[in-house]
Design a protein around this motif. Structure first.
Motif, PDB file in Angstrom:
ATOM      1  N   ASN A 204       0.857  -1.190   0.000  1.00  0.00           N
ATOM      2  CA  ASN A 204       0.000   0.000   0.000  1.00  0.00           C
ATOM      3  C   ASN A 204       0.892   1.239   0.000  1.00  0.00           C
ATOM      4  O   ASN A 204       2.116   1.145   0.026  1.00  0.00           O
ATOM      5  CB  ASN A 204      -1.010  -0.017   1.156  1.00  0.00           C
ATOM      6  N   ASN A 206       1.839   3.649   2.033  1.00  0.00           N
ATOM      7  CA  ASN A 206       2.882   3.891   3.026  1.00  0.00           C
ATOM      8  C   ASN A 206       3.620   2.607   3.422  1.00  0.00           C
ATOM      9  O   ASN A 206       4.449   2.609   4.326  1.00  0.00           O
ATOM     10  CB  ASN A 206       2.323   4.645   4.243  1.00  0.00           C
ATOM     11  N   SER A 208       2.560  -0.138   4.867  1.00  0.00           N
ATOM     12  CA  SER A 208       2.229  -0.818   6.128  1.00  0.00           C
ATOM     13  C   SER A 208       1.616  -2.192   5.865  1.00  0.00           C
ATOM     14  O   SER A 208       1.651  -3.061   6.727  1.00  0.00           O
ATOM     15  CB  SER A 208       1.260   0.029   6.958  1.00  0.00           C
ATOM     16  N   ASN A 403       5.655   3.641  10.308  1.00  0.00           N
ATOM     17  CA  ASN A 403       5.189   3.823   8.930  1.00  0.00           C
ATOM     18  C   ASN A 403       5.428   5.259   8.515  1.00  0.00           C
ATOM     19  O   ASN A 403       5.533   6.142   9.361  1.00  0.00           O
ATOM     20  CB  ASN A 403       3.685   3.570   8.826  1.00  0.00           C
ATOM     21  N   GLY A 404       5.459   5.490   7.244  1.00  0.00           N
ATOM     22  CA  GLY A 404       5.551   6.865   6.771  1.00  0.00           C
ATOM     23  C   GLY A 404       5.092   6.949   5.326  1.00  0.00           C
ATOM     24  O   GLY A 404       5.373   6.056   4.523  1.00  0.00           O
ATOM     25  N   ASP A 405       4.360   8.009   5.033  1.00  0.00           N
ATOM     26  CA  ASP A 405       3.945   8.248   3.645  1.00  0.00           C
ATOM     27  C   ASP A 405       5.161   8.641   2.817  1.00  0.00           C
ATOM     28  O   ASP A 405       6.162   9.091   3.364  1.00  0.00           O
ATOM     29  CB  ASP A 405       2.914   9.378   3.608  1.00  0.00           C
TER      30      ASP A 405
END
Ligand SMILES: *[C@@H]1O[C@H](CO)[C@@H](O)[C@H](O)[C@H]1NC(C)=O
Ligand SMILES: *[C@@H]1O[C@H](CO)[C@@H](O)[C@H](O)[C@H]1NC(C)=O
Length: 494
Positions: A204, A206, A208, A403-405
């Motif tokens: 997905n 980011n 995750s 997580n990170g965008d």
């Protein structure tokens, strides 16, 4: 090659209700007039023996610097890496990446370093390669790292979208392995989730979650770090032929597959409730697998059927009927594979919104998708900020649960590739117990600080000398070839 613009009203799939059909016709879209065009012949890459291995990957991977193509190779596996400007006839002697002992099945460029590419092969290994700044001058048989862990061929390779050095592979042993490429370790193995061959894996936005499509006809949504399946749809498509499933930027899933009547289908799924699809569209009865290529910034999805000679594209919106047919790009010849340029590699001055690299039997032909606009100014409505090359997280942070965008960049002044840092693998002490990975991570952060400047510059010097030598060799071999050709020419009676 020619361009065909089918009016949007005469779409290629049937909706079950007339009402939806009507709504589709009146809908406004800035992508309505997107058109495709193949480049001129002299801008193709010619005389390439594209792989004939039976595996439904795209066989081609592109970034703003290079196009990589899996090719036929006797006694092993190989792929070509060509600088984008190296168009025209590719010499038989052109160096390849040739370290695998079995055919290469999938390749993927690192999204955070345009010199780094990973490959999966029938030889059951995954390899990661550092391509020299200007491409190969000699054959490359030594990867930076070999990742061993699969017991059968490795058909799927995909880098994490936002964490540096995190690579996922899936093999015909029905396992998914997630690697920390920076240390060469397998960190996560998803063993008992797939009873059959995995067709496709997608992260997905980011990173995750992943979703997979499998030969058992299920689509699964998996939290890889918790090693749990959080959603599953059995018989997502009822036909026996391969499916694909990819995450859209809003977290929904788009899938392609076949109905029981062997019609090709496109469906959308809400991960919170996978019982029923949000929509299913029937398209036609061709039998090539539909490979979806998705632009997360504009929500346009391009479907390239393997063996088809067309690219169909759609816009996805968040209101019913969700999927809006835009157009079909048609050529005469079927595609054996397809590469898709990341957004930052596009020419924004020409309003180019997608570029494909179509594989024929013996050549690679770029296809440009353009929105016709009269103005020369930057069209910011066509180019929302897009994922840039910098990772958001380090591998250790991701494995630790963060997580990170993606870090977005503007394409306003065009994208200029920067200098990539050298990719290094720092093996951990093999005596470190794998079970301690959770507490270990903080020590990894120091790894890049270790080499002292003098050792570093010495190594650099050696590398440069090596490159000079191989360039000299190349020049002398080319010289010999020119002399030979000139001799032959002089013998030809014109
Ligand atoms: C999944 O399929 C899509 C469309 O064919 C492709 O772009 C992507 O690379 C595939 N993922 C993997 C891991 O093969
Ligand atoms: C990552 O994406 C998931 C799924 O869409 C979402 O639930 C989560 O909040 C996101 N995390 C971050 C840090 O953006």
């Amino acid at each position: 090659d020619w361009v065909c613009q089918i009016p949007s009203g005469s779409g290629p799939f049937s909706f079950s209700s007339k009402d939806k059909y009507m709504r589709r016709v009146v809908r406004q879209s800035k992508f309505r007039h997107v058109f495709g065009q193949a480049v001129k012949n002299d801008q193709c890459y010619d005389d390439i023996r594209v792989s004939r291995v039976t595996w439904d990957s795209s066989f081609c991977a592109v970034n703003p610097k290079f196009v990589a193509i899996i090719i036929e190779a006797s006694g092993g596996g190989a792929f070509l890496v060509l600088p984008l400007h190296k168009t025209g006839r590719i010499d038989k002697a052109y160096p390849t990446v040739c370290g695998h002992t079995g055919p290469v099945l999938d390749i993927d460029w690192c999204p955070h370093n345009d010199q780094v590419i990973a490959s999966g092969s029938e030889d059951c290994t995954v390899m990661v390669w550092q391509i020299p700044e200007n491409g190969l001058v000699t054959p490359m048989a030594e990867p930076v790292v070999v990742l061993e862990g699969h017991s059968k061929r490795v058909g799927i390779i995909t880098w994490h979208p936002t964490a540096r050095n995190v690579l996922l592979s899936a093999g015909c042993d029905n396992q998914v392995i997630i690697w920390n490429v920076g240390t060469g370790e397998s960190m996560i193995t998803l063993e008992d989730m797939h009873p059959d061959v995995i067709y496709n894996v997608s992260w997905n936005r980011n990173g995750s979650l992943i979703c997979t499509s499998c030969k058992d006809k299920s689509i699964r949504v998996i939290d890889p770090r918790k090693e749990t399946i959080i959603a599953e749809k059995e018989k997502a498509h009822e036909g026996a032929r391969p499916m694909r499933a990819i995450f859209l930027s809003d977290g929904n899933i788009l899938s392609t597959g076949f109905s029981r009547m062997s019609e090709r289908q496109l469906a959308l799924w809400n991960v919170q409730n996978m019982e029923e699809p949000m929509t299913v569209n029937e398209m036609d009865t061709s039998n090539g697998v539909l490979l979806p290529f998705y632009d997360a910034d504009t929500n346009v999805v391009y479907l390239c059927g393997k063996g088809d000679s067309s690219i169909r594209y759609f816009e996805i919106t968040d209101e019913a009927p969700y999927v809006h047919f835009l157009n079909t790009f048609v050529t005469k010849e079927p595609q054996r594979g397809m590469g898709y340029m990341p957004k930052r590699g596009l020419d924004v001055n020409k309003c180019e919104i997608a570029r494909f690299y179509k594989l024929h039997e013996r050549k690679c032909e770029p296809i440009v998708m353009t929105v016709p606009r009269k103005s020369d100014l930057f069209q910011d409505d066509l180019y929302p900020d897009t994922a840039g090359p910098d990772p958001t997280l380090e591998a250790e942070e991701w494995f630790d649960g963060k997580n990170g965008d993606p870090i977005l960049i503007s394409l306003k002044n065009g994208y200029v590739p920067g200098k990539n840092r050298e990719f290094k693998v720092v093996k951990k002490n093999p005596l470190d117990c794998k079970g301690t990975k959770k507490t270990e991570h903080s020590s990894h952060a120091h790894k890049s600080a270790s080499p002292t400047p003098s050792i570093k510059s010495e190594a650099k010097m050696e590398e440069i000398l090596k490159e000079i030598k191989s360039l000299k060799d190349l020049i002398s071999s080319q010289e010999k070839r020119i002399i030979k050709l000139e001799e032959q020419m002089s013998k030809v009676d014109l």
